[in-house]
Design an enzyme around this catalytic site. Sequence first.
Site, PDB file in Angstrom:
ATOM      1  N   GLU A  17      -7.917   5.219   4.706  1.00  9.27           N
ATOM      2  CA  GLU A  17      -8.047   4.289   3.212  1.00  9.27           C
ATOM      3  C   GLU A  17      -7.889   5.111   2.008  1.00  9.27           C
ATOM      4  O   GLU A  17      -8.814   5.864   2.158  1.00  9.27           O
ATOM      5  CB  GLU A  17      -9.014   3.307   3.262  1.00  9.27           C
ATOM      6  N   HIS A  52      -3.665   3.685   5.497  1.00 12.37           N
ATOM      7  CA  HIS A  52      -3.455   2.438   4.572  1.00 12.37           C
ATOM      8  C   HIS A  52      -3.906   2.854   3.241  1.00 12.37           C
ATOM      9  O   HIS A  52      -4.476   4.041   2.820  1.00 12.37           O
ATOM     10  CB  HIS A  52      -4.560   1.518   5.194  1.00 12.37           C
ATOM     11  N   GLU A 106       0.982  -1.180   0.020  1.00 17.55           N
ATOM     12  CA  GLU A 106       0.055   0.024  -0.150  1.00 17.55           C
ATOM     13  C   GLU A 106       0.830   1.290  -0.010  1.00 17.55           C
ATOM     14  O   GLU A 106       0.958   1.960   1.019  1.00 17.55           O
ATOM     15  CB  GLU A 106      -0.926   0.074   1.158  1.00 17.55           C
TER      16      GLU A 106
END
EC number: 3.4.17.-
Length: 1150
Positions: A1028, A943, A849
Amino acid sequence: MNKPKMAAEKSASRVLVLLSQLERLNEEHKVSDNDAIRQITGKILHLIQTQEKTRKEVTSKGSGGMEVILSSLENTQDLQTTLNILAILNELLTVGGGRRTGVFVSKGGTAVLLHLLVSSSKDPPANEELMLHIHSLLGKVGLKDRKFGVKARLNGALNVTLNLVKHNLQNYKLLLPCLQVLRVYSSNLVNAVSLGKSGALEIMFEIIGPFSKKSTTLLKVALDTLAALLKSGMNARRAVDRGHLPTLLAIYQDWHRNDTRHRHVVIRKSILGCIKNLTNIKLGRKAFIDANGMRILYNTSTECLSVRTLDPLVNTSSLIMRKCFPKNRLPLPTIKSVFHHLLPHIPAGGPVAQLYNQPPGVDDVVDESDENEATEVDTENDTEYEEDETGQKTQNDDDIETDIKKLRPIQVNTRPFDELRAYEYFCREFSENFEEDDFESPRSINPPSSVNSELHRPIIIPTTPSSLGPQNRHPLREDLLTPKSDESPLELDSISISKRPEGTADPDLVCSLGRLVLDAGVNGDSVDGPQEEGGEQAVLEVPDTAALLPLHDPDLYLEMVKSTRSVPAYTEVAYPDYFGHVALNLREPILERVYGVQRTKIFQDIERLIHSSDILDKVVYDLDNQSCPVIDNGESLKFNSKFESGNLRKAVQVRKFEYDLILNSDINSNHYHQWFYFEVGNMRPGVRYRFNIINCEKSNSQFNYGMQVLMYSVQDAINGSPHWVRTGSDICYYKNHFSRSSIAAGGQKGKSYFTLTFTVTFQHKDDVCYFAYHYPYTYSMLKMHLQKLSALRTAQIYYRQDDLCETLGGNSCPLLTITAMPESSSNDHISQFKSRPVVFLSARVHPGETNSSWVMKGTLEFLMSCSPQAQSLRESYIFKIIPMLNPDGVINGNHRCSLSGEDLNRQWQSPNAELHPTIYHAKSLLQYLRATGRTPLVFCDYHGHSRKKNVFMYGCSIKETVWQTNVNTSTCELHEDLGYRTLPKLLSQMAPVFSLSSCSFVVERSKEATARVVVWREIGVQRSYTMESTLCGCDQGKYKGLQIGTSELEEMGAQFCLALLRLRRFTSPLELHNHNSHPLDTENDLIDTRSIPNITSPTTYVLEEDEPAFLEEVDYSAESNDENDPDLQDNHALPDPNSDSEFSRQDSLN
């Protein structure tokens, strides 16, 4: 004007009178009344045939008309009366049949008809008209009665209908309704087996045949009946044993050849449906291959590709061929990683222990099961979690935590404070006195910058050789490109960097793109080697990007590489990491999916089996075989991944311009294939190269939704354009024929890998290009950025860099402390300094990531900037930042794990100091902060997300979790501050890439060991988040329709800082006292995830931290994708538990 209406009312009333008379006669049961009953039913039939309102009157609620008619049918022994009543029922159920048929079933009509059928067949010969009426009604009723199959079997009706079919093969008038009923019978698997034993298969094969324009409706029903029968594995084996599969293929070919005007596509699709069901069993697939079925369907399908209306045939044919394509093993000696790192000890349980305890000699590449492939109706769906690659999936609603005790935060000291006291070292700012001399110069504490001499090793800047110009280019000798065992590679210290101003590179001066661009000898003499002794140094052309990349320095980067420890002991540096990446000014739109692209790619794969002689199958790169030849006749591309964060295990040339690529597993693991980063050279310009990454594991990907791979051209970089750019056409992601070992699939058998395929046309001859899953961000790059950032400090900035711990691989894990210096050393200023709340940030626990590192870079640059907002932010908080929680995974090209082979974001509950040092010490530092009364105000773990767009957050809420369950919230006495939603709402107002509707605050059982949940429960941080960031792009806001780039990611990191600044006024007691309004005024402002419009399934509303349900839909109407094939979706229907495994679906009956 009123006469017709009155007449209608009069006739309707007459029907009620007749029904009353019929009811009275039914109760008297006199034989002499047969004539009267016959007359009454005849009159009712006439009225129903002529008046629609009469039909409504008979079937209306409370009329009792249906009960009277069914009672008469049960009681009468008169044939004509029976025919009249059956005709009445046919009229009633033919028009507006849905509701009326439901009423008929609810009144017990199905049992009456079946009893009549069986009793009428006992005295042969059966009346043809009677059988015709009964089966016409049963054909309608069977579609609405879910218990129909069971009722028919219990009444003994199966063989009655089958015998009628057997003895009336030429009587099409009776044969058609009998076949329609037989089709409904066969939808029950128990019935299908029984009918197969009674010879139903042979009868169906007598009816179907080659092309004919006659009786096509009858043929369609017969084929559908056969397809239903063949869903039984026993029937399928019986059909294969008797050689019926080649017969079906021949019939399909005949219809394909003769149906030139495509008027009978439904019949052709029904034939394919029978073949599809036969190939659901292993025996059927073998028979299909033996009958040359692959070539037959391939040839017929390719002839249909040009006609869009024939897509259903192409899709079904493709599905059959993919299913029958022989399952191959990955061309690897083992699915375990090429690299191995010895662990201090083996965990007691889990996948790593299983890996180490695997018996010697076990072939972990081969799948252990064939039979589980028999029903290859893809059970994998879009709700597969990213972290749950073991396949042990549960329904999302079952995953929601319902134990209120577990939902309530618990602050238990798991470690004695004496042990935690050691972490005071990382919080020295709270104990410093800040004497006057501290304010006269910039404040910064960094680890020693010197590099251990033991870590020095030769480093190579890798590329592939290019041909030189006709006048002044000299070919590089092969022994220079790959150092021999007794020859040391060129030392970094012998390289001098030749920088050119941006955009001024002269192509004639760039002599070569070999491993190093060397100064050639005078008069065109060939280069024999690095001329270190002669005083001439190797010269590497580097674009001068310092003006655009203030935090990038190639010289400094090489110094950082020297101290980076990798398991393979990398000695090469990738050009993009060395040159640097300058964000594009141009926006890159999300790629529009080309109609039929996936189908085309699948057909090209099928060609490999059909035209196997055209396949080269030439290994051109192989980490398992270091002696794999790299140099050949120049016709093949050259690959390399032996550099930091690189991941490519093997490259196989399958056609002249097509390559299969295999990714390496995470170290000490046998799966997690997603991240890739590799180098390609020796290409031809203007040629379309196809690349297939064939061992992907996820069931879906954003590559199906407009995401492109990233490419970096060295030639472009030297010419002044050092950019990672989105590239690739004909991109799609689909299941392939490579069998996934059950060892790597958590014990699940019959699983397959997936292929990511993309096509690239290179622009320069003999260029060197790099491909990556996302914008690479290496550990050495982080170290370089941190050193450059420390130089940005001013007298107002407090900046300290510590080493939190050493990783398993011997690399340091940086911990940053950033805040504002106190105004002076006065007690008031020092007290204000020490009372600042703590914000704890982390990133890159999952190596693949990389976008999280770019977001973190934006956060760090903002924090170290001189803007008034940055200074205000530093004065508001003390930042504790771990920018890379998993350095080892990043360095070694892992996607998800550390060197322990475990997902570190699942170790926060009980981290092991030896196996998970970064998590162990990060949690301990948080425990120390809590124990000393400095619990962080905000915790956020950055993330990346592979299956959703935009940027969003996951948090923790008791209320929102309970609301998604059946727990009685009125008895729970839940009291919760809504402050956990303040930061996400602020971000939605400030950051254009942030999506509030994608956020979720539900706590799941499967996430109880993640940082977000553990820090919330155990440390007591109410604002504990996972943020995210998409790997693809945005579908809302300012960047809607665009793929995300590093500039947008860094902007998100800066916007996060600004949101924290605005959050401060909502968390200050004084500010809260002076502001009556809260950013969340009422509970109605909460996001109710149940109302998110994109959600299509009641089991997919929980938005998972790492991999939620895949909420977007791809139009697969022209794709050969079994996950979206309408016929396969029928097979997903679950049997009713009370219907003796009866299938409730009806699509095949239409």
